[in-house]
Scaffold this motif. Sequence first.
Motif, PDB file in Angstrom:
ATOM      1  N   ALA A 153      49.829  19.194   5.137  1.00  0.00           N
ATOM      2  CA  ALA A 153      49.744  19.908   3.859  1.00  0.00           C
ATOM      3  C   ALA A 153      50.923  20.861   3.710  1.00  0.00           C
ATOM      4  O   ALA A 153      51.522  20.982   2.637  1.00  0.00           O
ATOM      5  N   ALA A 154      51.266  21.528   4.799  1.00  0.00           N
ATOM      6  CA  ALA A 154      52.381  22.468   4.775  1.00  0.00           C
ATOM      7  C   ALA A 154      53.712  21.756   4.555  1.00  0.00           C
ATOM      8  O   ALA A 154      54.603  22.275   3.858  1.00  0.00           O
ATOM      9  N   ILE A 155      53.871  20.561   5.133  1.00  0.00           N
ATOM     10  CA  ILE A 155      55.112  19.812   4.945  1.00  0.00           C
ATOM     11  C   ILE A 155      55.284  19.416   3.483  1.00  0.00           C
ATOM     12  O   ILE A 155      56.382  19.529   2.916  1.00  0.00           O
ATOM     13  N   THR A 156      54.205  18.957   2.862  1.00  0.00           N
ATOM     14  CA  THR A 156      54.271  18.617   1.434  1.00  0.00           C
ATOM     15  C   THR A 156      54.699  19.826   0.616  1.00  0.00           C
ATOM     16  O   THR A 156      55.584  19.748  -0.248  1.00  0.00           O
ATOM     17  N   ASN A 157      54.095  20.968   0.894  1.00  0.00           N
ATOM     18  CA  ASN A 157      54.426  22.185   0.171  1.00  0.00           C
ATOM     19  C   ASN A 157      55.844  22.660   0.489  1.00  0.00           C
ATOM     20  O   ASN A 157      56.552  23.175  -0.394  1.00  0.00           O
TER      21      ASN A 157
ATOM     22  N   ILE B  77      71.875  22.909   5.046  1.00  0.00           N
ATOM     23  CA  ILE B  77      73.101  23.715   5.199  1.00  0.00           C
ATOM     24  C   ILE B  77      74.317  22.805   5.126  1.00  0.00           C
ATOM     25  O   ILE B  77      75.327  23.131   4.471  1.00  0.00           O
ATOM     26  N   GLN B  78      74.234  21.647   5.780  1.00  0.00           N
ATOM     27  CA  GLN B  78      75.338  20.689   5.719  1.00  0.00           C
ATOM     28  C   GLN B  78      75.492  20.116   4.319  1.00  0.00           C
ATOM     29  O   GLN B  78      76.612  20.010   3.793  1.00  0.00           O
ATOM     30  N   MET B  79      74.384  19.740   3.687  1.00  0.00           N
ATOM     31  CA  MET B  79      74.461  19.143   2.355  1.00  0.00           C
ATOM     32  C   MET B  79      75.031  20.113   1.327  1.00  0.00           C
ATOM     33  O   MET B  79      75.724  19.701   0.390  1.00  0.00           O
ATOM     34  N   LYS B  80      74.734  21.406   1.480  1.00  0.00           N
ATOM     35  CA  LYS B  80      75.289  22.396   0.561  1.00  0.00           C
ATOM     36  C   LYS B  80      76.812  22.372   0.593  1.00  0.00           C
ATOM     37  O   LYS B  80      77.475  22.572  -0.434  1.00  0.00           O
ATOM     38  N   LYS B  81      77.369  22.111   1.762  1.00  0.00           N
ATOM     39  CA  LYS B  81      78.825  22.038   1.896  1.00  0.00           C
ATOM     40  C   LYS B  81      79.399  20.828   1.182  1.00  0.00           C
ATOM     41  O   LYS B  81      80.608  20.764   0.946  1.00  0.00           O
ATOM     42  N   GLN B  82      78.546  19.879   0.846  1.00  0.00           N
ATOM     43  CA  GLN B  82      78.991  18.629   0.242  1.00  0.00           C
ATOM     44  C   GLN B  82      78.929  18.651  -1.288  1.00  0.00           C
ATOM     45  O   GLN B  82      79.096  17.599  -1.916  1.00  0.00           O
ATOM     46  N   VAL B  83      78.677  19.807  -1.883  1.00  0.00           N
ATOM     47  CA  VAL B  83      78.638  19.935  -3.340  1.00  0.00           C
ATOM     48  C   VAL B  83      79.967  19.423  -3.902  1.00  0.00           C
ATOM     49  O   VAL B  83      81.029  19.754  -3.360  1.00  0.00           O
ATOM     50  N   PRO B  84      79.974  18.627  -4.981  1.00  0.00           N
ATOM     51  CA  PRO B  84      78.823  18.331  -5.851  1.00  0.00           C
ATOM     52  C   PRO B  84      78.002  17.121  -5.428  1.00  0.00           C
ATOM     53  O   PRO B  84      77.098  16.723  -6.151  1.00  0.00           O
ATOM     54  N   GLN B  85      78.316  16.546  -4.287  1.00  0.00           N
ATOM     55  CA  GLN B  85      77.605  15.345  -3.855  1.00  0.00           C
ATOM     56  C   GLN B  85      76.135  15.611  -3.579  1.00  0.00           C
ATOM     57  O   GLN B  85      75.262  14.838  -3.949  1.00  0.00           O
ATOM     58  N   GLY B  86      75.822  16.722  -2.892  1.00  0.00           N
ATOM     59  CA  GLY B  86      74.432  17.045  -2.588  1.00  0.00           C
ATOM     60  C   GLY B  86      73.819  16.075  -1.606  1.00  0.00           C
ATOM     61  O   GLY B  86      74.476  15.638  -0.662  1.00  0.00           O
ATOM     62  N   GLY B  87      72.554  15.717  -1.838  1.00  0.00           N
ATOM     63  CA  GLY B  87      71.883  14.803  -0.928  1.00  0.00           C
ATOM     64  C   GLY B  87      70.401  14.693  -1.236  1.00  0.00           C
ATOM     65  O   GLY B  87      69.882  15.325  -2.163  1.00  0.00           O
ATOM     66  N   SER B  88      69.722  13.875  -0.434  1.00  0.00           N
ATOM     67  CA  SER B  88      68.294  13.628  -0.629  1.00  0.00           C
ATOM     68  C   SER B  88      67.540  13.917   0.660  1.00  0.00           C
ATOM     69  O   SER B  88      67.850  13.359   1.710  1.00  0.00           O
ATOM     70  N   LEU B  89      66.546  14.793   0.567  1.00  0.00           N
ATOM     71  CA  LEU B  89      65.675  15.143   1.689  1.00  0.00           C
ATOM     72  C   LEU B  89      64.319  14.489   1.466  1.00  0.00           C
ATOM     73  O   LEU B  89      63.707  14.660   0.405  1.00  0.00           O
ATOM     74  N   ILE B  90      63.843  13.754   2.468  1.00  0.00           N
ATOM     75  CA  ILE B  90      62.552  13.082   2.359  1.00  0.00           C
ATOM     76  C   ILE B  90      61.757  13.391   3.614  1.00  0.00           C
ATOM     77  O   ILE B  90      62.213  13.118   4.733  1.00  0.00           O
ATOM     78  N   ALA B  91      60.595  13.984   3.448  1.00  0.00           N
ATOM     79  CA  ALA B  91      59.734  14.292   4.592  1.00  0.00           C
ATOM     80  C   ALA B  91      58.521  13.374   4.576  1.00  0.00           C
ATOM     81  O   ALA B  91      57.907  13.160   3.525  1.00  0.00           O
ATOM     82  N   ILE B  92      58.195  12.833   5.735  1.00  0.00           N
ATOM     83  CA  ILE B  92      56.990  12.021   5.851  1.00  0.00           C
ATOM     84  C   ILE B  92      55.814  12.957   6.101  1.00  0.00           C
ATOM     85  O   ILE B  92      55.676  13.538   7.165  1.00  0.00           O
ATOM     86  N   SER B  93      54.970  13.103   5.084  1.00  0.00           N
ATOM     87  CA  SER B  93      53.772  13.919   5.179  1.00  0.00           C
ATOM     88  C   SER B  93      52.597  12.982   5.473  1.00  0.00           C
ATOM     89  O   SER B  93      52.744  12.062   6.262  1.00  0.00           O
ATOM     90  N   SER B  94      51.466  13.169   4.846  1.00  0.00           N
ATOM     91  CA  SER B  94      50.303  12.312   5.076  1.00  0.00           C
ATOM     92  C   SER B  94      49.212  12.650   4.071  1.00  0.00           C
ATOM     93  O   SER B  94      49.098  13.796   3.630  1.00  0.00           O
TER      94      SER B  94
END
Length: 259
Positions: free
Chosen positions: A167-171, A132-149
């Motif tokens: 498995a759900a986090i990856t998806n 939600i915060q990153m959307k406000k930063q358009v056109p900058q955007g951002g990078s989301l990284i989740a540690i799965s396994s």
Amino acid sequence: MSLTPNKIVCITGASRGIGRACALEFVKQGASGLILHYFGDDATTEEVRTLQKEVEEKGVRSVAVPGDMADLQTSKKIVELGVKEFGRIDVLVSNVGICPFSDFLTMPLETWERTRQVNLDGTFYIVQEVSIQMKKQVPQGGSLIAISSISGLLGGAQQCHYGPTKAAITNLMQNCAVALGKYGIRANSVLPGTIATDINKEDLKDATKRDYMINRTLIGRLGVPEDIAGPVVFLASDLARYVTGASIIVDGGLFVNFQ
């Protein structure tokens, strides 16, 4: 050349293990601000203070935010305080995870629920709030990284609760890549193999199991948190500007070692 110059990076579970290693690598690669989430008990409070001192000695500002990731309000507070301090969030590393090893047939319902709440619900909460915060930063955007396994791809007799959350986090990150690409937001996951951290410290005290896990790798050793930090920083950097919806396995070759 720095990979993440002037980036504002938010890391959950930053006080130890993979989260801490990521924080230090981002500092090394030029990040200018860190939003460091930690659980808030005595141990993690002391750990995050030490980490803050270390990064601030290197000229990087930080803000530390305590809380249980199973509580939606924690994610809201992380974003609120982070944006108040820095004005934006460029990178999220959703790292918090628990794995209270338990036999399936005797697993208390509370163990299943708590693992799901922290690992999956907590990841959803922070990814949504930061997005939600990153959307406000358009056109900058951002990078989301989740540690799965890789436990989300493989089976483990005492991980019937943990593996499904991963498995759900990856998806989740694959779906977020589709939903958020139009806002310039990339979403990827990193799937560690056996990394020597607190999450499996007790399990790996069994010398036979430890040797077995080492021998399963092609590199001939267990992973360390710094092994995960490198791929995470890559995904956050402009070198990965065309990478979204990806799942990167970082396991020393364990997953492909069929023989």
